[in-house]
Design a protein around this motif. Structure first.
Motif, short mmCIF file in Angstrom:
data_model
loop_
_atom_site.label_atom_id
_atom_site.label_comp_id
_atom_site.label_asym_id
_atom_site.label_seq_id
_atom_site.Cartn_x
_atom_site.Cartn_y
_atom_site.Cartn_z
N ASN A 21 -1.21 124.01 65.88
CA ASN A 21 -1.50 122.65 66.35
C ASN A 21 -2.80 122.97 67.12
O ASN A 21 -3.52 122.14 67.09
CB ASN A 21 -0.41 122.11 67.26
N SER A 22 -2.74 123.87 68.07
CA SER A 22 -4.14 124.24 68.65
C SER A 22 -5.39 124.48 68.00
O SER A 22 -6.41 123.94 67.98
CB SER A 22 -3.82 125.19 69.96
N VAL A 23 -5.08 125.41 66.76
CA VAL A 23 -6.10 125.73 66.10
C VAL A 23 -6.62 124.62 65.21
O VAL A 23 -7.83 124.38 65.18
CB VAL A 23 -5.75 126.79 65.22
N MET A 24 -5.70 123.68 64.74
CA MET A 24 -6.03 122.47 64.02
C MET A 24 -6.85 121.51 64.73
O MET A 24 -7.72 120.73 64.27
CB MET A 24 -4.90 121.98 63.17
N SER A 25 -6.43 121.30 66.14
CA SER A 25 -7.26 120.57 66.86
C SER A 25 -8.62 120.71 67.00
O SER A 25 -9.41 119.95 67.37
CB SER A 25 -6.37 120.36 68.18
N ILE A 26 -9.09 122.08 67.14
CA ILE A 26 -10.39 122.40 66.89
C ILE A 26 -10.91 122.14 65.51
O ILE A 26 -12.14 121.66 65.29
CB ILE A 26 -10.63 123.83 67.28
N ILE A 27 -10.31 122.65 64.44
CA ILE A 27 -10.82 122.40 63.29
C ILE A 27 -11.32 121.09 62.75
O ILE A 27 -12.15 120.63 62.28
CB ILE A 27 -10.06 123.12 62.14
N ASN A 28 -10.40 120.07 63.31
CA ASN A 28 -10.61 118.84 63.04
C ASN A 28 -11.59 117.86 63.98
O ASN A 28 -11.27 116.77 64.15
CB ASN A 28 -9.18 117.92 62.91
N GLN A 29 -12.10 118.74 64.71
CA GLN A 29 -13.19 118.05 65.85
C GLN A 29 -14.09 117.12 64.93
O GLN A 29 -14.61 117.40 63.81
CB GLN A 29 -14.04 118.96 66.63
N THR A 30 -14.65 116.01 65.75
CA THR A 30 -15.60 115.15 64.96
C THR A 30 -17.07 115.92 65.22
O THR A 30 -17.95 115.66 64.33
CB THR A 30 -15.69 113.80 65.56
N PHE A 31 -17.10 116.90 66.05
CA PHE A 31 -18.51 117.72 66.23
C PHE A 31 -18.02 118.87 65.21
O PHE A 31 -17.15 119.43 65.67
CB PHE A 31 -18.50 118.03 67.63
N THR A 32 -19.04 119.16 64.54
CA THR A 32 -18.72 120.24 63.53
C THR A 32 -19.51 121.57 63.40
O THR A 32 -19.27 122.45 62.95
CB THR A 32 -18.93 119.62 62.05
N ASP A 33 -20.64 121.37 64.54
CA ASP A 33 -21.46 122.65 64.51
C ASP A 33 -20.98 123.67 65.37
O ASP A 33 -21.58 123.83 66.44
CB ASP A 33 -22.92 122.02 64.87
N PHE A 34 -20.14 124.51 65.22
CA PHE A 34 -19.26 125.39 66.20
C PHE A 34 -18.90 126.68 65.12
O PHE A 34 -18.68 126.30 64.03
CB PHE A 34 -18.20 124.79 66.84
N GLU A 35 -18.69 127.74 66.11
CA GLU A 35 -18.14 128.84 65.52
C GLU A 35 -16.94 128.79 66.31
O GLU A 35 -16.65 128.57 67.44
CB GLU A 35 -18.71 130.12 65.75
N PHE A 36 -15.77 129.37 65.79
CA PHE A 36 -14.17 129.57 66.33
C PHE A 36 -13.90 130.87 66.62
O PHE A 36 -13.52 131.46 65.34
CB PHE A 36 -13.21 128.70 65.71
N ILE A 37 -14.12 131.58 67.65
CA ILE A 37 -13.52 133.05 67.56
C ILE A 37 -12.27 133.14 68.24
O ILE A 37 -11.90 132.62 69.28
CB ILE A 37 -14.51 133.92 68.52
N ILE A 38 -11.34 133.85 67.32
CA ILE A 38 -9.87 133.98 67.94
C ILE A 38 -9.61 135.42 68.00
O ILE A 38 -9.78 136.30 67.20
CB ILE A 38 -8.86 133.35 66.72
N TYR A 39 -9.16 135.78 68.99
CA TYR A 39 -9.12 137.15 69.66
C TYR A 39 -7.80 137.49 69.71
O TYR A 39 -6.78 137.14 70.54
CB TYR A 39 -9.82 137.66 70.83
N ASN A 40 -7.10 138.52 69.05
CA ASN A 40 -5.77 139.29 69.24
C ASN A 40 -5.91 140.16 70.35
O ASN A 40 -6.31 141.39 69.80
CB ASN A 40 -5.45 139.56 67.80
N ASP A 41 -5.29 139.95 71.24
CA ASP A 41 -5.54 140.88 72.42
C ASP A 41 -4.42 141.88 72.62
O ASP A 41 -3.48 141.99 73.39
CB ASP A 41 -5.54 140.29 73.79
N GLY A 42 -4.38 142.74 71.37
CA GLY A 42 -3.51 143.86 71.54
C GLY A 42 -2.17 143.75 71.37
O GLY A 42 -1.08 144.17 71.86
#
Length: 268
Positions: A21-42
């Motif tokens: 749900n958190s990830v999709m809330s970013i993917i579905n933003q009206t503003f689209t000019d972004f990169e989305f970095i997801i970090y798996n912290d060990g």
């Protein structure tokens, strides 16, 4: 080069529905000019978090997943993602919170139109597994005095100008900032003369568990926050005024959990 870099860190994810749900809330933003970095912290959950994130990356070409093989904590992880990022503006997204569709658009518009401000956040609805149960109020134009009771910014709502984070060397990696890296950051930003603004619009849903049987924070974390408060108030030149508030997290930690539950409901 994207205009905005969204950064997210996760560790041993226990609720993949919330993460989705958190990830999709970013993917579905009206503003689209972004990169989305997801970090798996060990993560140490036999590859479950890592495998899930690899599948998540297939959802959108703007997602970049980074696997770290050792856990270093949020401050370190965020600094790593800032170094990897390329956006003019940088914002975090916690792995169990939800951004409303226009959040990025309205924050970008604010920073583009208000060069006198160095970062911008928003107020938010508060929720848990049972739905919305409160509201996170924040003053619109925080001053140094706004830091006394709590941080005057809700960190996962805040969008920063890249150069401002660089000027303060990002997040401070230390034992006392393990659970207060955001409060510490805002103290250091204001001590440098930077200032932020809170949009008075619910553009975010912030998860706080509303369970009277659940211990909110251990005392060890509260002691570390007291240290952050001491350094922060001293850096703002308001140590004498701040002395009573330095001990606030410790004193609250001594309140019986069921009593604290009712106090928190009143606050939100």
């Amino acid at each position: 080069m994207p205009k905005v870099s969204v950064i997210m860190s996760t560790y041993n994810c226990k609720d993949f529905v919330s993460l989705e749900n958190s990830v999709m809330s970013i993917i579905n933003q009206t503003f689209t000019d972004f990169e989305f970095i997801i970090y798996n912290d060990g993560s140490t959950d036999e590859g479950k978090t890592s495998d899930y994130l690899k599948e998540t990356a297939k959802l959108d070409s703007r997602i970049k997943v980074v696997d770290c093989y050792e856990n270093h904590g949020l401050a370190y992880a965020k600094n790593q993602m800032i170094e990897m990022s390329s956006g003019k503006y940088i914002t975090a997204q916690d792995d169990d919170d939800v951004s409303h569709p226009e959040r990025l658009e309205k924050e970008v518009k604010f920073l583009d139109s208000n060069p006198e401000y160095d970062f911008v956040g928003t107020v938010a609805k508060v929720f848990d597994g049972n739905g919305i149960w409160g509201h996170y109020d924040l003053v619109e134009k925080p001053t140094k005095e706004s830091f006394l009771w709590n941080s005057p910014f809700l960190h996962p709502t805040v969008m920063f100008r890249r150069e401002v984070l660089k000027e303060v060397n990002g997040y401070r990696v230390a034992k006392e900032t393990m659970r207060a890296e955001d409060y510490d950051l805002f103290f250091r930003l204001y001590a440098k003369g930077y200032k932020g603004f809170n949009i008075q619009e619910d553009l975010f849903e912030y998860r706080i568990e509303n369970d009277p049987s659940k211990k909110y924070r251990p005392m060890s974390d509260r002691i570390q926050e007291a240290k952050v408060r001491y350094k922060g108030f001293r850096s703002l030149g308001m140590l004498i005024k701040g002395i009573p508030f330095i001990f606030k997290p410790i004193l609250i930690g001594m309140i019986p959990q069921k009593v604290f539950y009712f106090i928190r409901k009143k606050i939100y």
